[in-house]
Design a protein around this motif. Sequence first.
Motif, PDB file in Angstrom:
ATOM      1  N   UNK A 198       0.794  -1.099  -0.019  1.00  0.00           N
ATOM      2  CA  UNK A 198      -0.029  -0.073  -0.131  1.00  0.00           C
ATOM      3  C   UNK A 198       0.856   1.187  -0.086  1.00  0.00           C
ATOM      4  N   UNK A 199       0.585   2.361  -0.851  1.00  0.00           N
ATOM      5  CA  UNK A 199       1.075   3.579  -0.844  1.00  0.00           C
ATOM      6  C   UNK A 199       0.105   4.665  -0.666  1.00  0.00           C
ATOM      7  N   UNK A 200       0.537   5.458   0.159  1.00  0.00           N
ATOM      8  CA  UNK A 200      -0.407   6.709   0.330  1.00  0.00           C
ATOM      9  C   UNK A 200       0.351   8.018  -0.137  1.00  0.00           C
ATOM     10  N   UNK A 201      -0.183   8.658  -0.874  1.00  0.00           N
ATOM     11  CA  UNK A 201       0.487   9.840  -1.844  1.00  0.00           C
ATOM     12  C   UNK A 201      -0.147  11.103  -1.608  1.00  0.00           C
ATOM     13  N   UNK A 202       0.301  12.245  -2.132  1.00  0.00           N
ATOM     14  CA  UNK A 202      -0.325  13.480  -2.197  1.00  0.00           C
ATOM     15  C   UNK A 202      -0.823  14.230  -0.847  1.00  0.00           C
ATOM     16  N   UNK A 203      -0.222  13.797   0.263  1.00  0.00           N
ATOM     17  CA  UNK A 203      -0.660  14.124   1.542  1.00  0.00           C
ATOM     18  C   UNK A 203      -0.824  15.725   1.554  1.00  0.00           C
ATOM     19  N   UNK A 204      -1.934  16.241   1.983  1.00  0.00           N
ATOM     20  CA  UNK A 204      -1.993  17.762   1.931  1.00  0.00           C
ATOM     21  C   UNK A 204      -2.731  18.273   3.362  1.00  0.00           C
ATOM     22  N   UNK A 205      -2.067  19.176   4.032  1.00  0.00           N
ATOM     23  CA  UNK A 205      -2.940  19.535   5.210  1.00  0.00           C
ATOM     24  C   UNK A 205      -3.553  20.737   5.085  1.00  0.00           C
ATOM     25  N   UNK A 206      -5.017  20.772   5.664  1.00  0.00           N
ATOM     26  CA  UNK A 206      -6.068  21.926   5.759  1.00  0.00           C
ATOM     27  C   UNK A 206      -6.473  21.995   6.955  1.00  0.00           C
ATOM     28  N   UNK A 207      -6.763  23.344   7.486  1.00  0.00           N
ATOM     29  CA  UNK A 207      -7.564  23.580   8.705  1.00  0.00           C
ATOM     30  C   UNK A 207      -8.558  24.732   8.310  1.00  0.00           C
ATOM     31  N   UNK A 208      -9.427  25.042   9.530  1.00  0.00           N
ATOM     32  CA  UNK A 208     -10.463  26.005   9.359  1.00  0.00           C
ATOM     33  C   UNK A 208      -9.598  27.442   9.014  1.00  0.00           C
ATOM     34  N   UNK A 209     -10.543  28.331   8.113  1.00  0.00           N
ATOM     35  CA  UNK A 209      -9.944  29.462   7.724  1.00  0.00           C
ATOM     36  C   UNK A 209      -9.681  30.506   8.930  1.00  0.00           C
ATOM     37  N   UNK A 210      -9.966  30.133  10.049  1.00  0.00           N
ATOM     38  CA  UNK A 210      -9.781  31.282  11.197  1.00  0.00           C
ATOM     39  C   UNK A 210      -8.569  30.597  11.885  1.00  0.00           C
ATOM     40  N   UNK A 211      -7.923  29.565  11.777  1.00  0.00           N
ATOM     41  CA  UNK A 211      -7.006  28.902  12.533  1.00  0.00           C
ATOM     42  C   UNK A 211      -5.740  29.650  12.128  1.00  0.00           C
ATOM     43  N   UNK A 212      -4.901  30.255  13.104  1.00  0.00           N
ATOM     44  CA  UNK A 212      -3.782  30.915  12.898  1.00  0.00           C
ATOM     45  C   UNK A 212      -2.682  30.107  13.438  1.00  0.00           C
ATOM     46  N   UNK A 213      -2.738  28.965  13.887  1.00  0.00           N
ATOM     47  CA  UNK A 213      -1.613  27.870  14.342  1.00  0.00           C
ATOM     48  C   UNK A 213      -0.798  27.697  13.379  1.00  0.00           C
ATOM     49  N   UNK A 214       0.704  27.394  13.336  1.00  0.00           N
ATOM     50  CA  UNK A 214       1.592  27.023  12.575  1.00  0.00           C
ATOM     51  C   UNK A 214       0.991  25.652  11.931  1.00  0.00           C
ATOM     52  N   UNK A 215       1.441  25.452  10.778  1.00  0.00           N
ATOM     53  CA  UNK A 215       0.970  24.215   9.869  1.00  0.00           C
ATOM     54  C   UNK A 215       1.793  23.022   9.935  1.00  0.00           C
ATOM     55  N   UNK A 216       1.184  21.898  10.387  1.00  0.00           N
ATOM     56  CA  UNK A 216       1.866  20.649  10.453  1.00  0.00           C
ATOM     57  C   UNK A 216       2.496  20.388   9.058  1.00  0.00           C
ATOM     58  N   UNK A 217       3.477  19.288   9.205  1.00  0.00           N
ATOM     59  CA  UNK A 217       4.095  18.909   7.942  1.00  0.00           C
ATOM     60  C   UNK A 217       3.406  17.384   7.460  1.00  0.00           C
ATOM     61  N   UNK A 218       3.078  17.225   6.273  1.00  0.00           N
ATOM     62  CA  UNK A 218       2.538  15.927   5.904  1.00  0.00           C
ATOM     63  C   UNK A 218       3.490  15.325   5.004  1.00  0.00           C
TER      64      UNK A 218
END
Length: 249
Positions: free
Chosen positions: A154-174
């Motif tokens: 199994x391969x999992x590809x094209x990981x992309x992180x998103x959050x709510x539009x009002x979230x000002x926290x730093x973005x995790x790495x996918x």
Amino acid sequence: MKINKVLMASAVVLATSVNLSSVAMAAEAGSVTTKGDVTFVEDTDPTTPVDPTDPDIPVDPTDPDKPNPTEGPLSIDYASNLHFGEQKISAKTQTYFAAMDKIKDPADANNTLDKPNWVQVTDKRGTNVGWKLQVQQGAQFATGAAEELKGAEIKLMNGATKSTSDNQAGVPTASQEITLVPGDSTTAGAAQDVMTAQADQGMGTWTNGFGDDTTGSKSISLTVPGASAKVKDGKYTTDLTWVLTDTPA
């Protein structure tokens, strides 16, 4: 004319005297100081799944076997099951792709929408220390009769992180590509990083979608060697365990 000038000068002097007298009468008589305060506590309420392509929208996945969310202020709210469908037996090496996940259409509960498979994490601890999400595969795909699909990957590809539009926290790495290594009947395979939030990252709710509405149908693959024996009408299954730790280390 000289008389008018004298009268005007007298009026100015009088007005000034009145204003100064008013200021003197408004002198401070004393003061007190009050305080404002607020206390923040952990939010342990469960977080509902959200659209991995637009996390401002709560959604209801339709998979009857969808997993239960974990509890606590640091939680896994949702993770998609991977359905590779019904495939024809082949003596050649073949690659199959997981079907898109399905949610109820927010505008029409009788309709469903395809969404990329995703996993969702929420951090409401208030510690800002970060976290790490990993995934590990249990034993290799096998039927109930323990017929193993040898060499399947199994391969999992094209990981992309998103959050709510009002979230000002730093973005995790996918992780952009994850190759799972199956374990055996007693030990799960090696854990693979999915999302990593360093200190001051990852607060609030975050989704990791594998692809988007366009690429999601080709973002999770299962490759089966042609030499691997396939049992007719045998349903092969495996377990994926998503593990969330409370620091990025």
